[in-house]
Write a protein that holds these residues in place. Structure first.
Motif: not given
Length: 184
Positions: A127, A80, A121
């Protein structure tokens, strides 16, 4: 400029094979290679005193080490963070395209940024996974999530495009440990 051949010399690092410098001797080539060699030897000796080849090699080594450090920084970013950086105005791809006189359209960049902010996201694996650890199974899981959420084929394709371009760029630079091809 007048059509006469001028002799150039290259100074090569014998360990790496890298060209350190190329200079014109300012001397015209003779009909005989031996005569040319005799004529340019004194000029080569002058150039060797003018050029600090060790400093040139050291500067190149420092640049290569900086490139390796930058590669490591990019490879250890989360997917990300990497794709967000990639599509930013300071991302190398955007800057390289602009410098080459082939900038990306503002609409294309803004669309990619929008999908990253709104959809990409929200996928936790992006992430938690570094660029170095990127793999096709993560991309496939992302697509399955979008399908289960009822996203259209066009929305899925645009999301994948926003990820594909940065990860292909990373793979071409050796930042991904096990490169893979995106499925169509």
């Amino acid at each position: 400029s007048d059509g006469r051949p001028i002799v150039y010399v290259r100074f090569i690092d014998m360990e790496t094979g890298e060209i350190l410098a190329t200079r014109s001797t300012g001397i015209e080539a003779e009909k005989s290679p031996k005569a040319t060699e005799r004529a340019i030897k004194p000029r080569i000796a002058e150039l060797l005193t003018e050029l600090d080849l060790e400093a040139i090699a050291a500067a190149r080594n420092r640049a290569n080490e900086a490139d390796l450090a930058d590669d490591e920084r990019l490879a250890t970013m989360t997917i990300l963070d990497f794709i967000s950086w990639f599509w930013s105005d300071s991302g190398y791809y955007i800057l390289e395209r602009k410098d080459a006189g082939r900038p990306l359209s503002r609409e294309y960049v803004d669309t990619s940024r929008s999908y990253i902010r709104t959809t990409v996201k929200t996928f936790p694996d992006f992430s938690l996974t570094t660029v170095r650890e990127a793999r096709l199974s993560i991309m496939e899981a992302f697509v399955r999530k979008l399908r289960r959420a009822g996203k259209s084929r066009d929305v899925i394709k645009r999301n994948i495009d926003a990820i594909r371009t940065p990860l292909n760029w990373a793979q071409s630079r050796g930042l991904v440990e096990k490169p893979f091809d995106f499925k169509s």
